[in-house]
Scaffold this active site. Structure first.
Site, short mmCIF file in Angstrom:
data_model
loop_
_atom_site.label_atom_id
_atom_site.label_comp_id
_atom_site.label_asym_id
_atom_site.label_seq_id
_atom_site.Cartn_x
_atom_site.Cartn_y
_atom_site.Cartn_z
N ALA A 211 14.89 -94.17 -44.57
CA ALA A 211 15.26 -93.10 -43.82
C ALA A 211 14.51 -92.39 -42.88
O ALA A 211 13.32 -92.44 -42.95
CB ALA A 211 15.99 -92.09 -44.73
N GLY B 272 15.13 -96.58 -47.76
CA GLY B 272 16.65 -96.94 -47.41
C GLY B 272 16.42 -98.39 -46.81
O GLY B 272 17.27 -98.76 -46.77
N GLU C 125 16.54 -100.45 -49.58
CA GLU C 125 18.19 -100.33 -50.20
C GLU C 125 19.20 -101.23 -49.39
O GLU C 125 19.97 -101.75 -49.76
CB GLU C 125 18.56 -98.69 -50.38
CG GLU C 125 17.60 -98.05 -51.27
CD GLU C 125 17.87 -96.48 -51.39
OE1 GLU C 125 17.63 -96.02 -50.24
OE2 GLU C 125 18.49 -96.02 -52.29
N GLU D 81 10.26 -93.05 -52.26
CA GLU D 81 10.93 -91.63 -52.39
C GLU D 81 10.28 -90.75 -52.90
O GLU D 81 10.08 -89.53 -52.65
CB GLU D 81 12.59 -91.86 -52.74
CG GLU D 81 13.50 -92.28 -51.58
CD GLU D 81 13.60 -93.81 -51.74
OE1 GLU D 81 12.60 -94.37 -52.25
OE2 GLU D 81 14.27 -94.57 -51.23
N1 DAK Z 1 10.88 -91.98 -40.70
C1 DAK Z 1 10.27 -91.64 -39.13
N2 DAK Z 1 9.10 -92.11 -38.60
C2 DAK Z 1 8.45 -93.05 -39.31
C3 DAK Z 1 8.77 -93.56 -40.60
C4 DAK Z 1 9.98 -93.14 -41.10
N3 DAK Z 1 10.57 -93.42 -42.39
N4 DAK Z 1 7.95 -94.48 -41.05
C5 DAK Z 1 7.15 -94.85 -39.89
N5 DAK Z 1 7.38 -93.74 -39.28
C6 DAK Z 1 6.66 -93.64 -37.58
C7 DAK Z 1 5.20 -92.96 -38.03
O1 DAK Z 1 5.37 -91.54 -38.22
C8 DAK Z 1 4.48 -93.00 -36.79
O2 DAK Z 1 4.90 -92.52 -35.74
P1 DAK Z 1 3.85 -91.96 -34.46
O3 DAK Z 1 2.94 -91.26 -35.51
O4 DAK Z 1 3.33 -93.11 -33.88
O5 DAK Z 1 4.73 -90.83 -33.63
C9 DAK Z 1 5.07 -94.50 -36.54
O6 DAK Z 1 6.31 -94.86 -37.00
C10 DAK Z 1 4.11 -95.81 -36.85
O7 DAK Z 1 4.12 -95.49 -38.40
P2 DAK Z 1 2.41 -95.54 -38.91
O8 DAK Z 1 1.47 -94.97 -37.91
O9 DAK Z 1 2.69 -94.80 -40.11
O10 DAK Z 1 2.29 -97.05 -39.29
P3 DAK Z 1 1.28 -97.52 -40.37
O11 DAK Z 1 1.04 -98.85 -40.04
O12 DAK Z 1 -0.05 -96.66 -40.55
O13 DAK Z 1 1.99 -97.24 -41.68
C11 DAK Z 1 3.95 -97.43 -43.15
C12 DAK Z 1 3.28 -97.82 -41.82
C13 DAK Z 1 5.12 -98.06 -43.07
C14 DAK Z 1 3.27 -97.71 -44.29
C15 DAK Z 1 3.89 -95.72 -42.92
O14 DAK Z 1 4.68 -95.44 -41.68
C16 DAK Z 1 4.67 -95.17 -43.99
O15 DAK Z 1 4.44 -94.94 -45.23
N6 DAK Z 1 6.12 -94.66 -43.57
C17 DAK Z 1 7.04 -94.14 -44.37
C18 DAK Z 1 7.97 -94.87 -45.43
C19 DAK Z 1 8.62 -94.05 -46.16
O16 DAK Z 1 8.07 -93.20 -46.87
N7 DAK Z 1 9.89 -94.36 -45.94
C20 DAK Z 1 10.82 -93.37 -46.26
C21 DAK Z 1 11.17 -93.42 -47.80
S1 DAK Z 1 12.63 -92.18 -48.21
C22 DAK Z 1 19.59 -90.07 -48.73
C23 DAK Z 1 19.73 -91.31 -48.67
C24 DAK Z 1 18.63 -92.25 -48.51
C25 DAK Z 1 17.47 -91.71 -48.24
C26 DAK Z 1 17.26 -90.22 -48.09
C27 DAK Z 1 18.43 -89.54 -48.31
N8 DAK Z 1 20.65 -89.07 -48.81
C28 DAK Z 1 21.62 -89.62 -49.91
C29 DAK Z 1 20.63 -88.11 -48.29
C30 DAK Z 1 16.08 -92.64 -48.11
C31 DAK Z 1 15.16 -91.82 -48.10
C32 DAK Z 1 13.98 -92.81 -47.78
O17 DAK Z 1 13.97 -94.15 -47.24
#
Ligand code: DAK
Length: 260
Positions: A66, A111, A114, A134
């Protein structure tokens, strides 16, 4: 409808939907979820679409979860509406009645994992990384991850992935049953398009019945599930495609299924 965050390409019986926000690793914001819902609803009602492929733009990510910018601003009321829209999208994909293949070309996190799990099949590039991080954001999965992951890999491994938030590579994901196939990154779309074309040639009513039997049956006691299978079999046995399939076998030719 025109889309900002996804690209849709219809080639033969196959629709390829590409999530296109590579600057944020194809993270799912609300607009992207809405666009995916529109595209999937249209695909469900279009008889010329027989198989759908979902993938991510660029080489790095399928979907990195997400959009954390939106998550950070979420209110309880907005979060609940977001959950309902996201879950509705994933249910739609799982029960679309047509095969949906996730072509996992890189990170499939939160997400994104998922979304892939709601698809009928998952084909991963050997560079893919999957996980449910998450927990590291102080939240839990909200698009069905706590339910679909244990159904695919078993309770113990699911709890480990959900509670550690650790990412796993494609080979490990294949070993535990989270993905169906792993292919070289450079071959991913060729392999997926070949699989999609094969699925698109199958009898559509039988395909729909098999997807329904497996999805519905997984939630039923065995005796009820077997009755459900028998009822669906009766329906499939009444189709022109059943006659075409059996006749083609006896005539030693390839069947031409029409979806009737
Ligand atoms: N959201 C927004 N921006 C993101 C992102 C994300 N999920 N993932 C990466 N980016 C952005 C980074 O901020 C970065 O932006 P800039 O700094 O260039 O502006 C750009 O994408 C490139 O990412 P990185 O520089 O971090 O790239 P790396 O190769 O160093 O790392 C990585 C890649 C995938 C390991 C890292 O980006 C990372 O850990 N990303 C986040 C992964 C994550 O935690 N995903 C979210 C999981 S929580 C809901 C239902 C579902 C959900 C929520 C609520 N409801 C029922 C209400 C779901 C929740 C989730 O998915």
């Amino acid at each position: 409808m025109t889309f900002d965050n996804i690209q849709v390409e219809h080639d033969g019986g196959v629709l390829v939907v590409t999530i296109n926000r590579p600057k944020v690793l194809n993270a799912l914001n609300s607009q992207t979820v809405d666009e995916l819902r529109h595209a999937m609803t249209a695909a469900a009602g279009d008889d010329t679409v027989r198989c759908i492929v979902v993938t991510g733009a660029g080489e790095k990510a399928f979907v990195a979860g997400a959009d954390i910018n939106e998550l950070a601003e979420q209110t309880p009321v907005g979060g609940s509406a977001h959950a309902q829209r996201g879950q509705a999208l994933l249910d739609l994909i799982e029960r679309l009645g047509k095969p949906v293949i996730a072509a996992i070309n890189g990170y499939a996190l939160g997400g994104g994992c998922e979304l892939a799990m709601a698809c009928t099949f998952r084909v991963a590039s050997d560079a893919a990384k999957l996980g449910q991080p998450e927990i590291n954001l102080g939240i839990m999965p909200g698009y069905g991850g706590s339910q679909r992951l244990p159904r695919l890999v078993g309770k113990g491994l699911a709890l480990e992935m959900l509670l550690t938030g650790n990412r796993i590579g494609a080979a490990e994901a294949h070993r535990i049953g989270l993905v169906n196939r792993v292919v070289a990154a450079s071959d991913l779309m060729t392999e997926v398009r070949a699989l999609a074309a094969d699925l698109a040639s199958k009898a559509p009513i039988a395909v729909r019945a098999i997807i329904a039997a497996v999805n519905d049956g997984a939630e039923m006691p065995l005796a009820q599930a077997l009755n459900h299978e028998a009822a669906l079999f009766g329906l499939v046995a009444s189709t022109e495609d059943m006659r075409e399939g059996t006749r083609a076998f006896l005539e030693k030719r390839k069947p031409a299924f029409k979806g009737a």
